[in-house]
Design a protein around this motif. Structure first.
Motif, mmCIF file in Angstrom:
data_model
loop_
_atom_site.group_PDB
_atom_site.id
_atom_site.type_symbol
_atom_site.label_atom_id
_atom_site.label_comp_id
_atom_site.label_asym_id
_atom_site.label_seq_id
_atom_site.Cartn_x
_atom_site.Cartn_y
_atom_site.Cartn_z
ATOM 1 N N SER A 63 -26.539 -10.503 27.554
ATOM 2 C CA SER A 63 -27.217 -9.764 26.492
ATOM 3 C C SER A 63 -26.702 -8.333 26.388
ATOM 4 O O SER A 63 -26.466 -7.823 25.294
ATOM 5 C CB SER A 63 -28.727 -9.755 26.750
ATOM 6 O OG SER A 63 -29.382 -8.872 25.863
ATOM 7 N N LYS A 64 -26.491 -7.696 27.536
ATOM 8 C CA LYS A 64 -26.083 -6.292 27.558
ATOM 9 C C LYS A 64 -24.615 -6.105 27.186
ATOM 10 O O LYS A 64 -24.251 -5.119 26.550
ATOM 11 C CB LYS A 64 -26.346 -5.699 28.940
ATOM 12 C CG LYS A 64 -27.821 -5.534 29.271
ATOM 13 C CD LYS A 64 -27.993 -4.916 30.655
ATOM 14 C CE LYS A 64 -29.465 -4.681 30.979
ATOM 15 N NZ LYS A 64 -29.639 -4.097 32.333
ATOM 16 N N SER A 89 -42.422 -11.324 31.947
ATOM 17 C CA SER A 89 -41.281 -10.454 32.247
ATOM 18 C C SER A 89 -40.987 -9.514 31.082
ATOM 19 O O SER A 89 -40.897 -9.949 29.931
ATOM 20 C CB SER A 89 -40.042 -11.298 32.542
ATOM 21 O OG SER A 89 -38.898 -10.461 32.689
ATOM 22 N N ASP A 132 -31.229 2.243 23.159
ATOM 23 C CA ASP A 132 -32.398 1.428 23.520
ATOM 24 C C ASP A 132 -33.471 2.280 24.203
ATOM 25 O O ASP A 132 -34.671 2.098 23.961
ATOM 26 C CB ASP A 132 -31.994 0.295 24.473
ATOM 27 C CG ASP A 132 -31.148 -0.762 23.777
ATOM 28 O OD1 ASP A 132 -31.101 -0.763 22.541
ATOM 29 O OD2 ASP A 132 -30.540 -1.592 24.482
ATOM 30 N N LYS A 187 -34.352 -10.041 26.534
ATOM 31 C CA LYS A 187 -32.956 -9.972 26.954
ATOM 32 C C LYS A 187 -32.454 -11.347 27.388
ATOM 33 O O LYS A 187 -31.308 -11.722 27.118
ATOM 34 C CB LYS A 187 -32.802 -8.980 28.113
ATOM 35 C CG LYS A 187 -33.011 -7.528 27.737
ATOM 36 C CD LYS A 187 -31.868 -7.017 26.873
ATOM 37 C CE LYS A 187 -32.018 -5.540 26.553
ATOM 38 N NZ LYS A 187 -30.940 -5.061 25.645
ATOM 39 N N TYR A 188 -33.313 -12.099 28.077
ATOM 40 C CA TYR A 188 -32.929 -13.438 28.524
ATOM 41 C C TYR A 188 -32.676 -14.361 27.329
ATOM 42 O O TYR A 188 -31.734 -15.156 27.340
ATOM 43 C CB TYR A 188 -34.024 -14.039 29.409
ATOM 44 C CG TYR A 188 -34.379 -13.218 30.627
ATOM 45 C CD1 TYR A 188 -33.442 -12.392 31.235
ATOM 46 C CD2 TYR A 188 -35.670 -13.263 31.179
ATOM 47 C CE1 TYR A 188 -33.764 -11.630 32.354
ATOM 48 C CE2 TYR A 188 -36.001 -12.510 32.301
ATOM 49 C CZ TYR A 188 -35.056 -11.697 32.878
ATOM 50 O OH TYR A 188 -35.391 -10.954 33.984
ATOM 51 N N GLU A 210 -29.151 -11.724 31.374
ATOM 52 C CA GLU A 210 -29.336 -10.309 31.058
ATOM 53 C C GLU A 210 -27.990 -9.621 30.850
ATOM 54 O O GLU A 210 -27.817 -8.817 29.929
ATOM 55 C CB GLU A 210 -30.106 -9.614 32.181
ATOM 56 C CG GLU A 210 -30.412 -8.153 31.895
ATOM 57 C CD GLU A 210 -31.169 -7.467 33.031
ATOM 58 O OE1 GLU A 210 -31.482 -6.266 32.893
ATOM 59 O OE2 GLU A 210 -31.429 -8.138 34.058
ATOM 60 N N LYS A 219 -36.947 -5.568 20.795
ATOM 61 C CA LYS A 219 -37.280 -6.995 20.831
ATOM 62 C C LYS A 219 -37.160 -7.652 19.452
ATOM 63 O O LYS A 219 -37.335 -8.858 19.324
ATOM 64 C CB LYS A 219 -38.700 -7.191 21.365
ATOM 65 C CG LYS A 219 -38.882 -6.743 22.815
ATOM 66 C CD LYS A 219 -40.298 -7.017 23.288
ATOM 67 C CE LYS A 219 -40.478 -6.571 24.735
ATOM 68 N NZ LYS A 219 -41.855 -6.848 25.233
ATOM 69 N N LYS A 257 -30.148 -12.894 35.878
ATOM 70 C CA LYS A 257 -29.194 -11.785 35.902
ATOM 71 C C LYS A 257 -28.006 -12.077 34.982
ATOM 72 O O LYS A 257 -27.509 -11.184 34.289
ATOM 73 C CB LYS A 257 -28.696 -11.540 37.336
ATOM 74 C CG LYS A 257 -29.693 -10.851 38.243
ATOM 75 C CD LYS A 257 -29.883 -9.387 37.847
ATOM 76 C CE LYS A 257 -30.816 -8.675 38.806
ATOM 77 N NZ LYS A 257 -31.013 -7.248 38.419
ATOM 78 N N LYS A 291 -27.179 0.998 25.182
ATOM 79 C CA LYS A 291 -28.264 1.111 26.154
ATOM 80 C C LYS A 291 -28.965 2.462 26.033
ATOM 81 O O LYS A 291 -30.191 2.569 26.153
ATOM 82 C CB LYS A 291 -27.718 0.937 27.570
ATOM 83 C CG LYS A 291 -28.786 0.950 28.653
ATOM 84 C CD LYS A 291 -28.162 0.725 30.024
ATOM 85 C CE LYS A 291 -29.235 0.739 31.118
ATOM 86 N NZ LYS A 291 -28.632 0.523 32.467
ATOM 87 N N LYS A 305 -38.261 -8.255 30.464
ATOM 88 C CA LYS A 305 -36.879 -8.498 30.057
ATOM 89 C C LYS A 305 -36.708 -9.839 29.350
ATOM 90 O O LYS A 305 -35.576 -10.284 29.134
ATOM 91 C CB LYS A 305 -35.952 -8.440 31.271
ATOM 92 C CG LYS A 305 -35.887 -7.086 31.947
ATOM 93 C CD LYS A 305 -34.919 -7.114 33.112
ATOM 94 C CE LYS A 305 -34.835 -5.745 33.788
ATOM 95 N NZ LYS A 305 -33.886 -5.773 34.944
#
Length: 328
Positions: free
Chosen positions: A24-25, A278, A91, A283-284, A21, A115, A18, A88, A280
């Motif tokens: 990243s966001k 995953s 995205d 993002k990780y 992520e 990605k 979390k 976002k 995500k």
């Protein structure tokens, strides 16, 4: 087997994922939150521990730290949330906002554009760039906040009333689409696309955070020297303190970042192995790079440097006497 199990559980830890992520966001807010936490607890302890240093100078350094990080966090919250939401939105609706040639230039073949390194680099310019653009105004606010906070600590009743902006919530959803369109218009620029293609593998998070710190410190020194509520001899100590702290933190930050390059690659490799299914994962990985830069500069700037800069600032500045106090 137990060691492998413990290792796998660590890389699948929900709190870790979390956090990555979130980095990243909204990298700017992640960095600001890290700074706020470290400046509130770690930096004051480091400053207080500096040997043979005037208590008043220690107090000013602590106040500057807390005021700066507090102002930064509030401003980043206000500025970064709409930008993060705008990115976002792109995205989720790439074809709606970006031109076909943009998707091609910022993509990597058949994989989703979100990605691709080029697209991640380009969008991080906005998400991390928020911190750079508020660096100067943040320093001005920090300078303005210092005298009132010092007055409070000195228990002098000056009846000054400070106005605080409390409403940082963006309630209207109408803000999202125009911001997304504005970001998309810049992403659609061919020059930005070429820039992203050329520098996609560069250490963007470290570069932006370092530039933000440098701009912030330069502005702060300029403002502190114009502040007539702080004695002249104290201004020099604070200015030297800020300059030494930022210069050393950036220099050491890049050195430590280079040293940790291989360990970071190993971390990302194990992270990918543990979370290979995953959706995500990208993002990780992106968040790891942002978190790494934020934590390195944060721990150096708020943990190690204050001890050194507080000590050195007083020695490179001539002191006229122990009776000099901050004007209130």
């Amino acid at each position: 087997m137990k060691v492998n199990s413990i290792s796998e559980n660590f890389y699948k830890n929900k709190l870790l994922l979390k956090g990555l992520e979130f980095a990243s966001k909204n990298g700017a807010l992640f960095a600001a939150g890290t700074s706020l936490t470290l400046s509130t607890f770690i930096r004051p302890l480091s400053i207080i521990a500096a040997p043979k240093t005037d208590k008043e100078n220690k107090k000013i350094a602590c106040v500057k730290s807390i005021a700066s990080s507090g102002a930064t966090y509030l401003m980043v919250v206000a500025a970064s949330l709409p930008v993060a939401k705008g990115v976002k939105n792109i995205d989720k609706n790439v074809a709606k906002y970006l031109k076909p040639e943009t998707i091609k230039n910022l993509g990597q073949g058949n994989i989703p554009i979100t990605k691709a390194k080029e697209y991640q680099f380009a969008t991080q310019l906005f998400k991390l760039g928020v911190g750079f653009f508020i660096a100067a105004p943040k320093s001005i606010i920090t300078c303005k906040l210092m005298p009132p906070i010092l007055n409070f600590l000195n228990k002098k009743n000056n009846n000054e009333k400070n106005k605080t902006q409390n409403d940082l919530t963006f309630k209207s959803k109408n803000n999202l689409n125009p911001i997304s369109k504005g970001i998309a218009a810049i992403l659609n620029n061919s020059k930005l696309q070429k820039f992203a293609q050329k520098h996609k593998d560069s250490n963007l998070p470290m570069h932006i955070l370092a530039l933000s710190d440098a701009l912030s410190t330069g502005t702060f020194i300029q403002q502190i020297n114009k502040n007539d509520k702080i004695r002249e001899n104290r201004k020099k100590v604070v200015s030297y303190n800020a300059g030494i702290a930022t210069g050393l933190s950036i220099l050491w930050g890049y050195c430590i970042d280079t040293i940790l390059q291989k360990p970071t690659e190993k971390f990302i490799k194990k992270l990918c192995e543990a979370n290979k299914d995953s959706p995500k994962l990208h993002k990780y990985i992106e968040g790891t790079k942002v978190a790494k830069a934020s934590l390195i500069l944060g721990f150096i700037y708020y943990g190690i440097i204050p001890f050194i800069s507080t000590f050195l600032a007083e020695r490179v500045t001539p002191q006229k006497g122990a009776t000099n106090k901050v004007a209130t």
